[in-house]
Design a protein around this motif. Structure first.
Motif, PDB file in Angstrom:
ATOM      1  N   LEU A   1     -10.020   4.268  -0.169  1.00  0.00           N
ATOM      2  CA  LEU A   1      -9.869   3.813  -1.542  1.00  0.00           C
ATOM      3  C   LEU A   1     -11.146   4.014  -2.341  1.00  0.00           C
ATOM      4  CD1 LEU A   1      -8.064   0.366  -1.114  1.00  0.00           C
ATOM      5  CD2 LEU A   1      -7.035   2.609  -1.508  1.00  0.00           C
ATOM      6  N   ASN A   2     -10.980   4.243  -3.624  1.00  0.00           N
ATOM      7  CA  ASN A   2     -12.125   4.191  -4.536  1.00  0.00           C
ATOM      8  C   ASN A   2     -11.980   2.895  -5.341  1.00  0.00           C
ATOM      9  OD1 ASN A   2     -10.380   4.663  -6.796  1.00  0.00           O
ATOM     10  ND2 ASN A   2     -10.533   6.860  -6.467  1.00  0.00           N
TER      11      ASN A   2
ATOM     12  N   GLU B   1      -5.989  -1.219  -8.357  1.00  0.00           N
ATOM     13  CA  GLU B   1      -4.534  -1.020  -8.309  1.00  0.00           C
ATOM     14  C   GLU B   1      -3.908  -1.834  -7.178  1.00  0.00           C
ATOM     15  OE1 GLU B   1      -3.019   3.099  -8.536  1.00  0.00           O
ATOM     16  OE2 GLU B   1      -5.064   3.639  -9.086  1.00  0.00           O
ATOM     17  N   LEU B   2      -4.527  -1.785  -6.004  1.00  0.00           N
ATOM     18  CA  LEU B   2      -4.026  -2.537  -4.862  1.00  0.00           C
ATOM     19  C   LEU B   2      -4.086  -4.037  -5.135  1.00  0.00           C
ATOM     20  CD1 LEU B   2      -2.953  -2.576  -1.943  1.00  0.00           C
ATOM     21  CD2 LEU B   2      -5.343  -2.542  -1.168  1.00  0.00           C
TER      22      LEU B   2
ATOM     23  N   ALA C   1       0.836  -1.211   0.000  1.00  0.00           N
ATOM     24  CA  ALA C   1       0.000   0.000   0.000  1.00  0.00           C
ATOM     25  C   ALA C   1       0.867   1.257   0.000  1.00  0.00           C
ATOM     26  CB  ALA C   1      -0.949  -0.004   1.195  1.00  0.00           C
TER      27      ALA C   1
ATOM     28  N   VAL D   1       2.120   1.637  -3.583  1.00  0.00           N
ATOM     29  CA  VAL D   1       1.071   1.958  -4.550  1.00  0.00           C
ATOM     30  C   VAL D   1       0.469   3.339  -4.283  1.00  0.00           C
ATOM     31  CG1 VAL D   1      -1.201   1.243  -5.423  1.00  0.00           C
ATOM     32  CG2 VAL D   1       0.543  -0.473  -4.955  1.00  0.00           C
ATOM     33  N   PHE D   2       0.346   3.693  -2.999  1.00  0.00           N
ATOM     34  CA  PHE D   2      -0.266   4.962  -2.606  1.00  0.00           C
ATOM     35  C   PHE D   2       0.689   5.761  -1.721  1.00  0.00           C
ATOM     36  CE2 PHE D   2      -3.677   1.664  -2.658  1.00  0.00           C
ATOM     37  CZ  PHE D   2      -4.227   2.017  -3.882  1.00  0.00           C
TER      38      PHE D   2
ATOM     39  N   HIS E   1      -0.702   8.559   0.643  1.00  0.00           N
ATOM     40  CA  HIS E   1      -1.650   8.231   1.703  1.00  0.00           C
ATOM     41  C   HIS E   1      -0.863   8.047   2.989  1.00  0.00           C
ATOM     42  CE1 HIS E   1      -5.369   6.754  -0.689  1.00  0.00           C
ATOM     43  NE2 HIS E   1      -4.724   7.668  -1.372  1.00  0.00           N
TER      44      HIS E   1
ATOM     45  N   THR F   1     -11.177   2.253  -8.419  1.00  0.00           N
ATOM     46  CA  THR F   1      -9.972   2.188  -9.244  1.00  0.00           C
ATOM     47  C   THR F   1      -8.750   1.868  -8.389  1.00  0.00           C
ATOM     48  OG1 THR F   1     -10.906   3.781 -10.794  1.00  0.00           O
ATOM     49  CG2 THR F   1      -8.516   3.472 -10.871  1.00  0.00           C
ATOM     50  N   GLN F   2      -8.670   2.487  -7.228  1.00  0.00           N
ATOM     51  CA  GLN F   2      -7.541   2.227  -6.331  1.00  0.00           C
ATOM     52  C   GLN F   2      -7.592   0.805  -5.775  1.00  0.00           C
ATOM     53  OE1 GLN F   2      -8.411   5.637  -3.888  1.00  0.00           O
ATOM     54  NE2 GLN F   2      -6.518   6.666  -4.552  1.00  0.00           N
TER      55      GLN F   2
END
Length: 94
Positions: free
Chosen positions: A44-45, A51-52, A20, A23-24, A27, A47-48
């Protein structure tokens, strides 16, 4: 995967924290077992979430079945780690 190679939920949570963070990177949230992944916490939305998911599938060299991609499994870091523990330690999966 042999019994000595089995990942514990704590190991998986640690892996997910690292994934995480990669990727983010923006955050700045301390992820605990109870950290929500959507409402609050990582916020997260959809799309995220994808991605995760792609990041940890690549990390573990697995592909999750679509029916595992549920709100319940992605509710918290702990629930996600529990689902992954079941998948990674399932002898029929490897």
């Amino acid at each position: 995967m042999s019994s000595t190679d089995r990942k514990t939920r704590a190991d998986i949570e640690d892996d997910l924290r690292k994934i995480a963070a990669e990727v983010f990177p923006n955050h700045d949230v301390e992820l605990t077992s109870n950290t929500p992944l959507f409402n609050g916490g990582l916020s997260l939305n959809s799309t995220q979430m994808i991605e995760l998911t792609l990041a940890f599938e690549s990390y573990y060299d697995i592909e999750l079945e679509p029916e595992l991609l549920t709100v319940e499994h992605f509710a918290t870091l702990g629930s996600l780690a529990t689902m992954l523990e079941d998948q990674l330690n399932d002898d029929s999966y490897v």
